[in-house]
Structures are given as C-alpha cells and as structure tokens.
Scaffold this motif. Sequence first.
Motif, PDB file in Angstrom:
ATOM      1  N   ILE A 136       0.867  -1.181   0.000  1.00 42.33           N
ATOM      2  CA  ILE A 136       0.000   0.000   0.000  1.00 42.33           C
ATOM      3  C   ILE A 136       0.903   1.231   0.000  1.00 42.33           C
ATOM      4  N   HIS A 137       0.660   2.148  -0.931  1.00 43.89           N
ATOM      5  CA  HIS A 137       1.451   3.373  -1.058  1.00 43.89           C
ATOM      6  C   HIS A 137       0.941   4.417  -0.064  1.00 43.89           C
ATOM      7  N   CYS A 138       1.495   4.402   1.130  1.00 42.07           N
ATOM      8  CA  CYS A 138       1.107   5.382   2.155  1.00 42.07           C
ATOM      9  C   CYS A 138       1.335   6.809   1.686  1.00 42.07           C
ATOM     10  N   ALA A 139       2.410   7.022   0.955  1.00 40.84           N
ATOM     11  CA  ALA A 139       2.738   8.382   0.512  1.00 40.84           C
ATOM     12  C   ALA A 139       1.573   8.974  -0.277  1.00 40.84           C
ATOM     13  N   ARG A 140       0.981   8.190  -1.129  1.00 45.45           N
ATOM     14  CA  ARG A 140      -0.155   8.677  -1.927  1.00 45.45           C
ATOM     15  C   ARG A 140      -1.348   8.973  -1.033  1.00 45.45           C
ATOM     16  N   LEU A 141      -1.608   8.092  -0.077  1.00 47.09           N
ATOM     17  CA  LEU A 141      -2.749   8.290   0.819  1.00 47.09           C
ATOM     18  C   LEU A 141      -2.530   9.489   1.729  1.00 47.09           C
ATOM     19  N   GLU A 142      -1.296   9.659   2.183  1.00 52.86           N
ATOM     20  CA  GLU A 142      -0.994  10.734   3.120  1.00 52.86           C
ATOM     21  C   GLU A 142      -1.047  12.120   2.485  1.00 52.86           C
TER      22      GLU A 142
END
Length: 81
Positions: A39-45
Amino acid sequence: MAVLNQKDEILLKAIASEIRQIRQSKGLSQESVYLDTEIHCARLEQGRLNVTVGTLKRLCDYFGITLSEFFKAIEEKSIQS
C-alpha cells in the motif's frame, strides 16, 4: 476523475493525517509500510486519493487497530478543532 466537494476534501485530509500520525507513532517509514503491505502510504498521506474501505482495513490491521478506533480518533480530533 470526480470533483470532490469541500466536506469530502476535509474528510480525506483527516484520514490522510491520521494514517500519517499512526504510521509515525509506530516508527514506520512509508517504504516499510509499502514493503509489508504493498500500500502506497505516501499517496494516501497526501489527502488527494480517495482510499477504499478495503485498503483502510488492511492498513488498520497492519497497524493493530480497528476501523472503529481509526474513525473514532478522527471524530475526536474534529470535535477538538
């Protein structure tokens, strides 16, 4: 891409902030979350990506919390603001 209304944007930013806060409180990097969950946290954050319930559930499981606890934290912070 659908245009978000102001309430949606506020909610997405609150979700993004909570994901970041939990990740950081557990001493995890965005990279380690990605390597463990894909899961790409950077995108979600960034708060611009509409996270699915399934993805949020996987993150909560990974962080060791329930969806209920996740949303309760967001709700408590919005009341304090």
